[in-house]
Design an enzyme around this catalytic site. Sequence first.
Site, PDB file in Angstrom:
ATOM      1  N   GLU A  65       0.771  -1.090   0.092  1.00 30.51           N
ATOM      2  CA  GLU A  65       0.306   0.010   0.049  1.00 30.51           C
ATOM      3  C   GLU A  65       0.964   1.147  -0.076  1.00 30.51           C
ATOM      4  O   GLU A  65       0.428   2.385  -0.608  1.00 30.51           O
ATOM      5  CB  GLU A  65      -0.946   0.085   1.299  1.00 30.51           C
ATOM      6  CG  GLU A  65      -2.270  -0.954   0.988  1.00 30.51           C
ATOM      7  CD  GLU A  65      -1.953  -2.350   1.716  1.00 30.51           C
ATOM      8  OE1 GLU A  65      -0.569  -2.630   1.819  1.00 30.51           O
ATOM      9  OE2 GLU A  65      -2.701  -3.257   1.846  1.00 30.51           O
ATOM     10  N   PHE A 127     -11.966  -7.359  13.871  1.00 33.56           N
ATOM     11  CA  PHE A 127     -10.879  -7.803  12.932  1.00 33.56           C
ATOM     12  C   PHE A 127     -10.682  -6.778  12.009  1.00 33.56           C
ATOM     13  O   PHE A 127     -11.312  -6.166  11.332  1.00 33.56           O
ATOM     14  CB  PHE A 127     -11.301  -8.871  12.290  1.00 33.56           C
ATOM     15  CG  PHE A 127     -10.443  -9.511  11.364  1.00 33.56           C
ATOM     16  CD1 PHE A 127      -9.068 -10.039  11.607  1.00 33.56           C
ATOM     17  CD2 PHE A 127     -10.473  -9.480   9.971  1.00 33.56           C
ATOM     18  CE1 PHE A 127      -7.976 -10.391  10.961  1.00 33.56           C
ATOM     19  CE2 PHE A 127      -9.250 -10.144   9.007  1.00 33.56           C
ATOM     20  CZ  PHE A 127      -8.273 -10.284   9.746  1.00 33.56           C
ATOM     21  N   GLN A 128      -9.040  -6.471  12.038  1.00 36.63           N
ATOM     22  CA  GLN A 128      -8.713  -5.433  11.012  1.00 36.63           C
ATOM     23  C   GLN A 128      -9.181  -4.072  11.216  1.00 36.63           C
ATOM     24  O   GLN A 128      -9.579  -3.273  10.431  1.00 36.63           O
ATOM     25  CB  GLN A 128      -8.657  -5.873   9.614  1.00 36.63           C
ATOM     26  CG  GLN A 128      -7.836  -6.941   9.583  1.00 36.63           C
ATOM     27  CD  GLN A 128      -7.642  -7.404   7.809  1.00 36.63           C
ATOM     28  OE1 GLN A 128      -8.649  -6.838   7.131  1.00 36.63           O
ATOM     29  NE2 GLN A 128      -6.613  -7.861   7.570  1.00 36.63           N
ATOM     30  N   LYS A 177     -17.768  -0.726   5.856  1.00 39.24           N
ATOM     31  CA  LYS A 177     -18.190  -1.837   4.810  1.00 39.24           C
ATOM     32  C   LYS A 177     -19.644  -1.726   4.783  1.00 39.24           C
ATOM     33  O   LYS A 177     -20.167  -1.850   3.477  1.00 39.24           O
ATOM     34  CB  LYS A 177     -17.556  -3.270   5.164  1.00 39.24           C
ATOM     35  CG  LYS A 177     -17.920  -4.106   4.035  1.00 39.24           C
ATOM     36  CD  LYS A 177     -17.342  -5.395   4.419  1.00 39.24           C
ATOM     37  CE  LYS A 177     -17.609  -6.513   3.369  1.00 39.24           C
ATOM     38  NZ  LYS A 177     -17.186  -7.960   3.940  1.00 39.24           N
ATOM     39  N   MET A 484      23.973   8.553   2.187  1.00 38.29           N
ATOM     40  CA  MET A 484      24.043  10.105   2.822  1.00 38.29           C
ATOM     41  C   MET A 484      24.324   9.987   4.362  1.00 38.29           C
ATOM     42  O   MET A 484      24.906  10.866   4.925  1.00 38.29           O
ATOM     43  CB  MET A 484      22.502  10.669   2.684  1.00 38.29           C
ATOM     44  CG  MET A 484      22.342  11.973   3.127  1.00 38.29           C
ATOM     45  SD  MET A 484      23.488  13.187   2.471  1.00 38.29           S
ATOM     46  CE  MET A 484      22.626  13.861   1.108  1.00 38.29           C
TER      47      MET A 484
HETATM   48  C1  LIG Z   1      12.347   5.885   5.012  1.00 36.96           C
HETATM   49  C2  LIG Z   1      13.483   6.392   5.459  1.00 36.96           C
HETATM   50  N1  LIG Z   1      14.254   5.825   6.322  1.00 36.96           N
HETATM   51  C3  LIG Z   1      15.504   6.393   6.659  1.00 36.96           C
HETATM   52  C4  LIG Z   1      15.916   7.644   6.252  1.00 36.96           C
HETATM   53  C5  LIG Z   1      17.363   8.328   6.690  1.00 36.96           C
HETATM   54  N2  LIG Z   1      18.089   8.293   5.486  1.00 36.96           N
HETATM   55  C6  LIG Z   1      18.292   9.536   4.696  1.00 36.96           C
HETATM   56  S1  LIG Z   1      19.172   9.493   3.134  1.00 36.96           S
HETATM   57  C7  LIG Z   1      19.586   7.911   3.774  1.00 36.96           C
HETATM   58  C8  LIG Z   1      20.428   6.898   2.853  1.00 36.96           C
HETATM   59  C9  LIG Z   1      19.828   6.385   1.605  1.00 36.96           C
HETATM   60  O1  LIG Z   1      20.860   5.620   1.244  1.00 36.96           O
HETATM   61  P1  LIG Z   1      20.505   5.046  -0.377  1.00 36.96           P
HETATM   62  O2  LIG Z   1      19.082   4.822  -0.795  1.00 36.96           O
HETATM   63  O3  LIG Z   1      21.450   3.859  -0.616  1.00 36.96           O
HETATM   64  O4  LIG Z   1      21.147   6.500  -1.082  1.00 36.96           O
HETATM   65  P2  LIG Z   1      22.225   7.316  -1.230  1.00 36.96           P
HETATM   66  O5  LIG Z   1      22.327   8.153  -0.206  1.00 36.96           O
HETATM   67  O6  LIG Z   1      23.506   6.066  -1.096  1.00 36.96           O
HETATM   68  O7  LIG Z   1      22.410   8.008  -2.442  1.00 36.96           O
HETATM   69  C10 LIG Z   1      18.734   7.477   4.855  1.00 36.96           C
HETATM   70  C11 LIG Z   1      19.076   6.196   5.501  1.00 36.96           C
HETATM   71  C12 LIG Z   1      14.890   8.168   5.151  1.00 36.96           C
HETATM   72  N3  LIG Z   1      15.342   9.470   4.624  1.00 36.96           N
HETATM   73  N4  LIG Z   1      13.903   7.448   4.803  1.00 36.96           N
END
Ligand SMILES: Cc1ncc(C[n+]2csc(CCOP(=O)(O)OP(=O)(O)O)c2C)c(N)n1
Lengths: 583, 171
Positions: A65, A127-128, A177, A484
Amino acid sequence: MLKKSKTKTRKKPSPKKQMTGAEALVKCLENHGVEYIFGLSGGSVIPIFDVLVDSKIKLILVRHEQGATHMADGYARATGKPGVVLVTSGPGSTNTVTGIMTAHMDSVPMIVLTGQTISPMLGKDAFQEADIAGISMPVVKHSYLVKKTNDLPRILKEAFYITNTGRPGPVLIDLPKDITSGPFTGSLNQKMDIPGYSVPGKGNQKDILKIAQLFNASKKPLLLVGHGAAISKAENAVRALARKLKAPVVNTLLGKGVFPESSPLNLGMLGMHGTAYANKALINCDLICSIGSRWDDRINGNNNEFCIGAVKIHIDIDPAEIGKVVQPDAHVIGDARLVVEELVKHVEPKDTSKWLQEVGFYRKEFPLKYSNDKGLTAQKVIDELYQITKGSATIVTDVGQHQMWAAQFCLAERGDKWISSGGAGTMGFGFPAAIGAQFGKPKELVVAVCGDGGFQMTLSELATASIHKLPVKVIIIDNKYLGMVRQWQELFFDNRLSGVDLEGNPDFVKLAEAYGIKGVHIDKVEDVHKKLKAALAYKGPVVIHAEVIKEGNVFPMVPAGKSAHHIIIEPPTTQLEKPTGST
Amino acid sequence: MAKANNIKKKDTHTISMLVANKPGVLVRVALVFARRGYNIDALVVSPSVNPRYSRMTITAKGDPDTLDQIIKQASKLIDMIHAEEHSDIDAVHCELALLKLKATAANKTVIAKLARKFHVRIVNESKEAVIIEQTGTTEELDEFEGLLKKHNIIEMVRSGKLVMAKGKEST
Ligand SMILES: Cc1ncc(C[n+]2csc(CCOP(=O)(O)OP(=O)(O)O)c2C)c(N)n1
């Protein structure tokens, strides 16, 4: 592109005398021009899915979803029309929360229809049963729990109006529902009843004249263009204003393309990973005018040090944004396009040649740059994507380093050509949002730029792309890290890496092939152009797996919580202090 | 309800809201306050002249800038007709309190005397307790409460502040 669902083998039931709630609901959705519903079924919404068999609305079955919400979001950002989501109660509904929050943060129109247990069971832990209206309350523009079947047309009319007027935002409708399976005896054409809701329009003329005067007194004006300008389709108005004033333009992450980024007047994105020249212009302007941006902390860093000495002007449709972060010297509450169209008439043409010279100097002195000395970089792949497409493709990104590089190198020429999760920074957004955008723009080239981390959060939608033979292209920038976060750990935490190594990544080419999707592997600088060009020209979906050097960092960088003065342009050689800003 | 005398007066605000009479409105309004760390001290929800709308009067404390944001954010709620802060100068304000005191032969006459002096009503008397009803400004209620402290207040209920804009202005 889209095959009618194979499940449509059952014979049409004999015409009933009376409509059900579900039939009324679907009729209303059709009347509101809904083309697609992104969803996944379950017990409480079976009556609605049943009606969809005979509807002209195309049902896009997702695999999770969250994917449905990001698809609806991407569709909405690409087309300007609200995206529609349909999910079941309980876990089906809670799986939409991240996507609703993402849409809410970026002011995206979306209608989320959630199934619910039958009314008499509400509050009895049926439920749900999940109180999704309660759970989602802080992240929706508005929501409804439908109590009477006959109210459905009014509620839908209100929902479609609310979601895409003023400052857009998601609207959730919780559908017990018994409401959807019960008889509908009302009229399909009902009046709205929302006396507390009004939509700001062209803005107060006096306010606009005051702003024009401030512009006329300015020697170094700067326009800051945000998502609001894109939403209100203020492209032409902003162009006219910038050209009349000969004012340089910077944009937020989501304001990319409102003013063509290839124009010499455009300095690109400002803020944490914006260009050095955009940030230098920010420091040195004598007037800054935000058009539909909310001075987010990724831009202003530290609002006590933000543009001290410069006149600040704020144009926004949302009264709550005025003075929320930055106290402006003048403001107008209204639709960005209408306000700027009027403003253009009252500003005088300017001679800003000195200011433009200064800004041009920054551009020359501090260009964006990268080198492939240590192997293939993400920047090279993304830059090549831009060199091949030159703004013709709709670029959809995930969240992380690759997103910032895409923002830096993929210049946008129109607001709807750039789609990214800005306010929420939701990993897992990019790929499904690109699918949604591709449904909205079937003939255009849509490219998702994802990280290896974020892509794996919603990769199950490969099935959706495959089934519909969507021509969407996905570039996975594989640095084998949550890049990042690794960058922050390297720069601010003594390179003590913790929970960022993505060992165990699959072979993305094989993964794509397992879904019946073409996979392309790139790991050499000399292959990038040829392989990328061929992949982008391919008719169906393609997954492009780009293995890049592991330790690339995004620069420039303004550490969180610091003002633009503290911009780091070159990789630092000393340890930096821990940032004080939010995230 | 927080003790009124603990509140720094300048940080206490009274906001009057006219809202659509629909389920869930109270939660939406409360979320706007809670999210921004504002403590609601008193809240009165009542019908308005028009049955489609309800009135909410909220007394809360916190800094004025945050309050400004709260009022603006609350005004954005679809079910919000209007929201406004009222000062003691532009609006009439009053509050009602019920106080239950321990009754002894000795203090009954003192209580009756105090009641007359402060124009409050004794609404119920039993062997063990006396219930007093007082209407007045928040300050009057605070003062009276202070005086009664030594007479063993068993329970107290206060309605929270009600306001109505003076003159032609709508509340
Ligand atoms: C759902 C979610 N969880 C954690 C983060 C924190 N976060 C921001 S950037 C990042 C790293 C992303 O890694 P990747 O997808 O490999 O991209 P890259 O930065 O290596 O280009 C994280 C964990 C986020 N923004 N969103």
